[in-house]
Design a protein around this motif. Structure first.
Motif, short mmCIF file in Angstrom:
data_model
loop_
_atom_site.label_atom_id
_atom_site.label_comp_id
_atom_site.label_asym_id
_atom_site.label_seq_id
_atom_site.Cartn_x
_atom_site.Cartn_y
_atom_site.Cartn_z
N ASP A 63 16.87 -6.13 18.25
CA ASP A 63 16.41 -6.01 16.87
C ASP A 63 16.67 -4.63 16.28
OD1 ASP A 63 15.51 -8.62 16.74
OD2 ASP A 63 13.53 -8.11 17.52
N LEU A 64 17.41 -3.77 17.02
CA LEU A 64 17.71 -2.45 16.49
C LEU A 64 18.58 -2.57 15.25
CD1 LEU A 64 17.38 0.63 17.17
CD2 LEU A 64 19.68 0.48 18.16
N GLU A 114 22.23 0.13 11.21
CA GLU A 114 22.43 1.52 10.79
C GLU A 114 22.09 2.52 11.90
OE1 GLU A 114 20.05 -0.38 7.38
OE2 GLU A 114 20.61 -0.89 9.44
N LEU A 115 21.20 2.14 12.83
CA LEU A 115 20.79 3.05 13.89
C LEU A 115 21.63 2.90 15.16
CD1 LEU A 115 16.89 3.00 13.64
CD2 LEU A 115 18.52 4.55 12.60
N GLN A 116 22.40 1.83 15.24
CA GLN A 116 23.16 1.59 16.47
C GLN A 116 24.17 2.70 16.77
OE1 GLN A 116 24.61 -2.49 16.67
NE2 GLN A 116 22.67 -3.26 15.88
N GLY A 164 28.67 -10.12 15.18
CA GLY A 164 28.83 -8.84 14.50
C GLY A 164 27.57 -8.09 14.20
N SER A 165 26.42 -8.57 14.67
CA SER A 165 25.16 -7.90 14.37
C SER A 165 24.76 -6.87 15.43
CB SER A 165 24.04 -8.93 14.22
OG SER A 165 23.86 -9.67 15.41
N PHE A 166 25.54 -6.78 16.51
CA PHE A 166 25.26 -5.77 17.53
C PHE A 166 26.59 -5.20 18.01
CE2 PHE A 166 23.67 -3.87 21.44
CZ PHE A 166 22.40 -3.46 21.07
N ARG A 167 26.68 -3.88 18.09
CA ARG A 167 27.93 -3.22 18.44
C ARG A 167 28.32 -3.52 19.89
NH1 ARG A 167 29.29 1.93 15.31
NH2 ARG A 167 30.63 2.26 17.14
#
Length: 452
Positions: free
Chosen positions: A249-250, A253-255, A297-300
């Motif tokens: 859930d991070l 923008e903070l990843q 695409g929601s997590f690097r």
């Protein structure tokens, strides 16, 4: 006549050094094992049969290396314990061995006693019977160390203990309520950092702006309400461990900022221009499929691989029900200690009711049920009548006419919420969007229905 099972080899020693082979064979026989040797990876695979209880595997083999051999051994026999022998201080190989499923590893040169102590413990773990009643001697880790009646969990605990000593990043995966925070604390407790701080951070619990400040700190005046400079969690945990719960859930923008910390150990406070460094060990946890989040695409992807150095999957309670008696006894013991009474036991009917339930909320739900069952009873023995009403609403399916029971609004709310929560894989943000409520409401619903 073929040899009896008692005469067949039960330990496979794989090493291309004949001197080490002979030494290990002599020591194995002295410790009651019946060894078989192999000088290469392919010979090891050819020598594998159902009588083999454990494998001692060298990494440096002449054909396929130890890691490739390990992967093939695990494919052939997924529950076969393998102890990997690696070069001196070869931490990278040790990490890769644990990720590939090794039960343990030793770096050369090693003490024979240490090797055969590990083998003895493996044999004990595989033969240890599961507890049969709530009076089990299974204890919580804080008292006697991590233990389990479940073979899969015992394998997890062996890997957890070794991973703790490697001081590398660990990713804990599993459904909500399986005890990921507990396991993270155990990793810290077993690590060289045990005397330092353990700092937990829940990624979905705060808005993005506050979460960034929570993790990295902020300078005075960097945003409305920032009346003083503040150190973030990475600064506070610099010599210890930071636990990033529900990392899936991070916010996007903070990843990149977290990736930078993992790669370079450097970061800026919010509103700051001074580079800060941290030596914190990172343990992350997730109850969602990060592979799927990378795919959509929601997590690097690069962040995922930085977090997933060693993955430790934690099984749900429905897949480790042989631990129910011990867990129940331990939880009831903690409740009794907190309330200052002598505690409770379970009738056979109550134990059967717990065993028949599928526990969608896992251990957290078990704790909730036992807290509620003991809250109003005047007896020191819990029966079916104390537990079944707390479990029944989960069992009931849709009304089907006739004499079907009319469900209360509370039960309908619970059923609707649980369907959405399970359909999204326990992802609180997705559940909130599907139900059209806030994430805070999802947390409240989890608590209201005994899942938190």
């Amino acid at each position: 006549m073929p040899p009896s099972l008692e005469e067949q080899p039960n330990l496979l020693i794989v090493d291309d050094d004949e001197t080490i082979q002979r030494l290990l064979v002599i020591a194995a026989k002295d410790h009651g094992w019946r060894p078989r040797t192999a000088g290469s990876g392919m010979a090891a695979l050819d020598g594998l049969d159902d009588s083999i209880e454990a494998v001692v595997l060298d990494h440096g083999l002449p054909d396929i290396d130890g890691l490739q051999t390990l992967e093939r051994l695990r494919q052939a026999k997924s529950n076969l314990p393998v102890i990997m022998l690696t070069g001196l201080n070869d931490a990278e190989t040790a990490v890769r061995a644990l990720r590939a499923g090794a039960a343990d590893y030793l770096t050369k040169p090693f003490e024979l006693k240490r090797l055969f102590d590990l083998l003895r413990q493996i044999r004990l773990d595989r033969s240890e019977p599961a507890p049969t009643s709530a009076g089990s001697t299974l204890k919580p880790a804080a008292a006697d160390g991590l233990r389990s009646a479940n073979q899969r969990v015992r394998e997890l605990l062996r890997r957890l203990e070794k991973a703790a000593s490697l001081d590398t990043t660990i990713l804990l995966t599993g459904e909500s309520g399986t005890g990921k925070t507990y396991f993270a604390k155990e990793i810290h407790r077993l690590s060289p950092r045990a005397a330092e701080e353990f700092i937990p951070v829940s990624c979905p619990a705060l808005p993005r702006e506050l979460l960034e400040s929570e993790l990295f700190g902020h300078e005075k005046g960097s945003f409305t309400g920032a009346t003083a400079s503040r150190a973030g969690r990475f600064e506070q945990a610099s010599k210890g461990t930071i636990f990033l719960d529900e990392i899936g859930d991070l916010p996007a923008e903070l990843q990149p900022k977290l990736l930078n910390v993992l790669q370079d150990r450097e970061f800026f406070r919010v509103g700051g221009n001074k580079i800060l460094r941290t030596n914190a060990r990172v343990i992350a946890a997730t109850n969602v499929d990060l592979h799927a989040k990378v795919a959509d695409g929601s997590f690097r992807e690069d962040l995922y691989y930085r977090l997933n150095i060693i993955e430790l999957p934690i099984p749900p309670l429905r897949e480790r029900k042989d631990d129910l008696p011990g867990l129940t006894a331990a939880i009831l013991g903690r409740i009794a200690a907190r309330r200052g009474n002598d505690g409770w036991t379970l009738t056979s009917g109550a134990s059967a009711a717990l065993a028949a339930f599928d526990w969608p909320g896992n251990i957290r739900q078990l704790e909730n049920v036992l807290e509620r069952a003991t809250a109003f009873t005047d007896r020191d023995e819990l029966g079916e009548q104390d537990l079944v009403p707390l479990l029944e609403s989960r069992r009931e399916g849709p009304a089907s006419g006739g004499g079907a029971k009319v469900r209360t609004l509370h039960e309908l709310e619970r059923e609707t919420f649980l369907e959405a929560y399970r359909r999204t894989g326990g992802n609180k943000a997705k559940t909130a969007r599907e139900l059209g409520v806030s994430e805070r409401t999802v947390y409240n619903l989890l608590e209201r229905h005994g899942l938190k």
